[in-house]
Design a protein around this motif. Sequence first.
Motif, PDB file in Angstrom:
ATOM      1  N   VAL A 116       4.952 -13.042   8.184  1.00  0.00           N
ATOM      2  CA  VAL A 116       3.605 -13.606   8.049  1.00  0.00           C
ATOM      3  C   VAL A 116       2.716 -13.256   9.241  1.00  0.00           C
ATOM      4  O   VAL A 116       1.494 -13.210   9.119  1.00  0.00           O
ATOM      5  CB  VAL A 116       3.661 -15.141   7.883  1.00  0.00           C
ATOM      6  CG1 VAL A 116       4.282 -15.509   6.553  1.00  0.00           C
ATOM      7  CG2 VAL A 116       4.414 -15.800   9.024  1.00  0.00           C
ATOM      8  N   ARG A 117       3.322 -12.992  10.413  1.00  0.00           N
ATOM      9  CA  ARG A 117       2.534 -12.685  11.606  1.00  0.00           C
ATOM     10  C   ARG A 117       2.349 -11.186  11.823  1.00  0.00           C
ATOM     11  O   ARG A 117       1.416 -10.758  12.480  1.00  0.00           O
ATOM     12  CB  ARG A 117       3.194 -13.299  12.846  1.00  0.00           C
ATOM     13  CG  ARG A 117       3.194 -14.818  12.846  1.00  0.00           C
ATOM     14  CD  ARG A 117       3.782 -15.362  14.155  1.00  0.00           C
ATOM     15  NE  ARG A 117       3.764 -16.811  14.185  1.00  0.00           N
ATOM     16  CZ  ARG A 117       4.703 -17.584  13.682  1.00  0.00           C
ATOM     17  NH1 ARG A 117       5.760 -17.029  13.101  1.00  0.00           N
ATOM     18  NH2 ARG A 117       4.615 -18.897  13.752  1.00  0.00           N
ATOM     19  N   ASP A 118       3.270 -10.388  11.285  1.00  0.00           N
ATOM     20  CA  ASP A 118       3.223  -8.947  11.521  1.00  0.00           C
ATOM     21  C   ASP A 118       3.822  -8.236  10.309  1.00  0.00           C
ATOM     22  O   ASP A 118       5.045  -8.207  10.139  1.00  0.00           O
ATOM     23  CB  ASP A 118       4.000  -8.595  12.797  1.00  0.00           C
ATOM     24  CG  ASP A 118       3.976  -7.103  13.102  1.00  0.00           C
ATOM     25  OD1 ASP A 118       3.344  -6.346  12.331  1.00  0.00           O
ATOM     26  OD2 ASP A 118       4.598  -6.700  14.101  1.00  0.00           O
ATOM     27  N   LYS A 119       2.983  -7.659   9.457  1.00  0.00           N
ATOM     28  CA  LYS A 119       3.462  -7.046   8.220  1.00  0.00           C
ATOM     29  C   LYS A 119       4.303  -5.802   8.444  1.00  0.00           C
ATOM     30  O   LYS A 119       4.929  -5.297   7.501  1.00  0.00           O
ATOM     31  CB  LYS A 119       2.269  -6.711   7.320  1.00  0.00           C
ATOM     32  CG  LYS A 119       1.601  -7.950   6.730  1.00  0.00           C
ATOM     33  CD  LYS A 119       0.574  -7.568   5.683  1.00  0.00           C
ATOM     34  CE  LYS A 119      -0.016  -8.808   5.025  1.00  0.00           C
ATOM     35  NZ  LYS A 119      -0.977  -8.473   3.952  1.00  0.00           N
ATOM     36  N   SER A 120       4.334  -5.304   9.686  1.00  0.00           N
ATOM     37  CA  SER A 120       5.177  -4.144   9.972  1.00  0.00           C
ATOM     38  C   SER A 120       6.634  -4.557  10.163  1.00  0.00           C
ATOM     39  O   SER A 120       7.505  -3.705  10.319  1.00  0.00           O
ATOM     40  CB  SER A 120       4.680  -3.417  11.227  1.00  0.00           C
ATOM     41  OG  SER A 120       4.847  -4.228  12.385  1.00  0.00           O
ATOM     42  N   ARG A 121       6.903  -5.853  10.167  1.00  0.00           N
ATOM     43  CA  ARG A 121       8.261  -6.374  10.300  1.00  0.00           C
ATOM     44  C   ARG A 121       8.608  -7.196   9.062  1.00  0.00           C
ATOM     45  O   ARG A 121       7.724  -7.745   8.407  1.00  0.00           O
ATOM     46  CB  ARG A 121       8.383  -7.253  11.557  1.00  0.00           C
ATOM     47  CG  ARG A 121       8.157  -6.490  12.852  1.00  0.00           C
ATOM     48  CD  ARG A 121       8.498  -7.340  14.065  1.00  0.00           C
ATOM     49  NE  ARG A 121       7.581  -8.466  14.220  1.00  0.00           N
ATOM     50  CZ  ARG A 121       7.953  -9.742  14.150  1.00  0.00           C
ATOM     51  NH1 ARG A 121       9.203 -10.057  13.911  1.00  0.00           N
ATOM     52  NH2 ARG A 121       7.048 -10.707  14.306  1.00  0.00           N
ATOM     53  N   PRO A 122       9.901  -7.305   8.735  1.00  0.00           N
ATOM     54  CA  PRO A 122      10.288  -8.104   7.571  1.00  0.00           C
ATOM     55  C   PRO A 122      10.251  -9.597   7.884  1.00  0.00           C
ATOM     56  O   PRO A 122      10.112 -10.008   9.035  1.00  0.00           O
ATOM     57  CB  PRO A 122      11.727  -7.642   7.304  1.00  0.00           C
ATOM     58  CG  PRO A 122      12.242  -7.244   8.648  1.00  0.00           C
ATOM     59  CD  PRO A 122      11.060  -6.640   9.375  1.00  0.00           C
ATOM     60  N   MET A 123      10.418 -10.388   6.864  1.00  0.00           N
ATOM     61  CA  MET A 123      10.486 -11.835   6.990  1.00  0.00           C
ATOM     62  C   MET A 123      11.563 -12.236   8.001  1.00  0.00           C
ATOM     63  O   MET A 123      12.620 -11.608   8.082  1.00  0.00           O
ATOM     64  CB  MET A 123      10.820 -12.433   5.609  1.00  0.00           C
ATOM     65  CG  MET A 123      10.996 -13.931   5.560  1.00  0.00           C
ATOM     66  SD  MET A 123      11.446 -14.474   3.881  1.00  0.00           S
ATOM     67  CE  MET A 123       9.888 -14.262   3.025  1.00  0.00           C
ATOM     68  N   ALA A 124      11.295 -13.273   8.768  1.00  0.00           N
ATOM     69  CA  ALA A 124      12.236 -13.721   9.795  1.00  0.00           C
ATOM     70  C   ALA A 124      13.551 -14.169   9.182  1.00  0.00           C
ATOM     71  O   ALA A 124      13.594 -14.699   8.065  1.00  0.00           O
ATOM     72  CB  ALA A 124      11.625 -14.858  10.604  1.00  0.00           C
ATOM     73  N   ALA A 125      14.642 -13.969   9.932  1.00  0.00           N
ATOM     74  CA  ALA A 125      15.982 -14.274   9.435  1.00  0.00           C
ATOM     75  C   ALA A 125      16.166 -15.754   9.122  1.00  0.00           C
ATOM     76  O   ALA A 125      16.962 -16.121   8.253  1.00  0.00           O
ATOM     77  CB  ALA A 125      17.022 -13.820  10.461  1.00  0.00           C
TER      78      ALA A 125
ATOM     79  N   LYS B  45       0.815  -1.217   0.000  1.00  0.00           N
ATOM     80  CA  LYS B  45       0.000   0.000   0.000  1.00  0.00           C
ATOM     81  C   LYS B  45       0.848   1.266   0.000  1.00  0.00           C
ATOM     82  O   LYS B  45       0.339   2.362  -0.260  1.00  0.00           O
ATOM     83  CB  LYS B  45      -0.919  -0.007   1.217  1.00  0.00           C
ATOM     84  CG  LYS B  45      -1.939  -1.133   1.201  1.00  0.00           C
ATOM     85  CD  LYS B  45      -2.826  -1.094   2.430  1.00  0.00           C
ATOM     86  CE  LYS B  45      -3.851  -2.219   2.409  1.00  0.00           C
ATOM     87  NZ  LYS B  45      -4.721  -2.223   3.613  1.00  0.00           N
ATOM     88  N   GLY B  46       2.133   1.134   0.322  1.00  0.00           N
ATOM     89  CA  GLY B  46       2.978   2.321   0.378  1.00  0.00           C
ATOM     90  C   GLY B  46       4.448   1.977   0.223  1.00  0.00           C
ATOM     91  O   GLY B  46       4.843   0.806   0.208  1.00  0.00           O
ATOM     92  N   ALA B  47       5.279   3.033   0.120  1.00  0.00           N
ATOM     93  CA  ALA B  47       6.713   2.858  -0.106  1.00  0.00           C
ATOM     94  C   ALA B  47       7.414   2.159   1.052  1.00  0.00           C
ATOM     95  O   ALA B  47       8.461   1.540   0.870  1.00  0.00           O
ATOM     96  CB  ALA B  47       7.365   4.214  -0.366  1.00  0.00           C
ATOM     97  N   ASP B  48       6.847   2.255   2.258  1.00  0.00           N
ATOM     98  CA  ASP B  48       7.487   1.658   3.425  1.00  0.00           C
ATOM     99  C   ASP B  48       7.140   0.182   3.616  1.00  0.00           C
ATOM    100  O   ASP B  48       7.682  -0.474   4.508  1.00  0.00           O
ATOM    101  CB  ASP B  48       7.096   2.429   4.697  1.00  0.00           C
ATOM    102  CG  ASP B  48       7.673   3.834   4.718  1.00  0.00           C
ATOM    103  OD1 ASP B  48       8.715   4.045   4.068  1.00  0.00           O
ATOM    104  OD2 ASP B  48       7.082   4.713   5.359  1.00  0.00           O
ATOM    105  N   ASP B  49       6.249  -0.336   2.799  1.00  0.00           N
ATOM    106  CA  ASP B  49       5.877  -1.743   2.924  1.00  0.00           C
ATOM    107  C   ASP B  49       7.038  -2.630   2.496  1.00  0.00           C
ATOM    108  O   ASP B  49       7.743  -2.342   1.511  1.00  0.00           O
ATOM    109  CB  ASP B  49       4.656  -2.062   2.064  1.00  0.00           C
ATOM    110  CG  ASP B  49       3.374  -1.522   2.672  1.00  0.00           C
ATOM    111  OD1 ASP B  49       3.448  -0.924   3.753  1.00  0.00           O
ATOM    112  OD2 ASP B  49       2.311  -1.684   2.056  1.00  0.00           O
ATOM    113  N   TYR B  50       7.222  -3.731   3.210  1.00  0.00           N
ATOM    114  CA  TYR B  50       8.298  -4.665   2.896  1.00  0.00           C
ATOM    115  C   TYR B  50       7.949  -5.520   1.675  1.00  0.00           C
ATOM    116  O   TYR B  50       6.786  -5.888   1.479  1.00  0.00           O
ATOM    117  CB  TYR B  50       8.585  -5.587   4.082  1.00  0.00           C
ATOM    118  CG  TYR B  50       9.220  -4.891   5.258  1.00  0.00           C
ATOM    119  CD1 TYR B  50      10.556  -4.490   5.208  1.00  0.00           C
ATOM    120  CD2 TYR B  50       8.496  -4.632   6.416  1.00  0.00           C
ATOM    121  CE1 TYR B  50      11.148  -3.848   6.279  1.00  0.00           C
ATOM    122  CE2 TYR B  50       9.083  -3.982   7.503  1.00  0.00           C
ATOM    123  CZ  TYR B  50      10.407  -3.590   7.423  1.00  0.00           C
ATOM    124  OH  TYR B  50      10.998  -2.954   8.484  1.00  0.00           O
TER     125      TYR B  50
END
Length: 335
Positions: free
Chosen positions: A244-253, A234-239
Amino acid sequence: MSSSVHPKAYEKQLQLQTITHNKNTFWAVCEDWIEDNRDRWSEDYCGQAIRFLTRYVKDSPLGKMPVRDIKVAHVYDLLQSIAKRKVIARNERKAEGTPHIATRLRQHLDAIFRRAIISGRVDANPVAALKPSDVVTLPPPRHNRALEANELKHVLAAFSVTGTELIRLVMRLLFLTSVRTVESRGATWGEIDLESAIWVIPGERMKMERPHVVPLSPQTIEILEKIREITRPKGADDYLFPNVRDKSRPMAATTINAALVGAGFNHERLFRAHGARGTFSTWAHEQGFAPLAIERQLAHVEKNRVSRAYNKAEFFPERQKMMQDWGHYLESLSD
């Protein structure tokens, strides 16, 4: 035939039985799957699916069997016969052997049986019990080392059936761009310029704390467009690859390497995502690209005072060609 059954009625009954049988053979289910997806697939993918299924399923005992009668052993025997085949057909001339064809066909068969479950033709998917490593002997790459062409082919084939579609795309992106795993996981859409075909990674996200510009090959742009269709940013800050559990964070390491382990790349077949960079570097040197251009593409910066005056656009035309050639090379290994 019972004496109480009229010959014409009996003949009609046999015809109906034949029609019902033909509609429920495995090949009929394959044809329905192709027709359901033909308009969604690319021309190349559709052609490959039709070619593989026609050659290996249509006239095989499996193709003529009622789909409900097919067991795990039937699928295993088919895939094993392909994986161990020595004679390569003309349009397989790029292949160094046929294990990758068995791996790709397994992917098609898995999708076909899933469709058959949805349509009520079967109750279980016999392909689900077979991992790629059950039917294909994978090469034994070691941690982070560069892969030979035949090993790289096997890894790319494994990517096509590993984890979710998003996991498969992030692994393809790692190979196509030669960035570090952490740089890929933390990428946001604001860093991507599809029109100019570049990915600008800000210095704060780079190991050497300097901005890094990555030229995007046509294959990479295609991957990014597929990612956008899945994640719907939806925006430039989206990963690019949200958690999968929290879209405000990137994919787990651990996600990418966990997917590789799930594909069978562990223990004696150990391979980790960072090995993609070494594989690219070896290939680029073998192709005769300038060593400094390769180092810039890998975001390596010499420590001496002069070289630290890093120009992010240095060697960019050569790096553009390098990444385009690399994208075409990886594409050829996936055919």
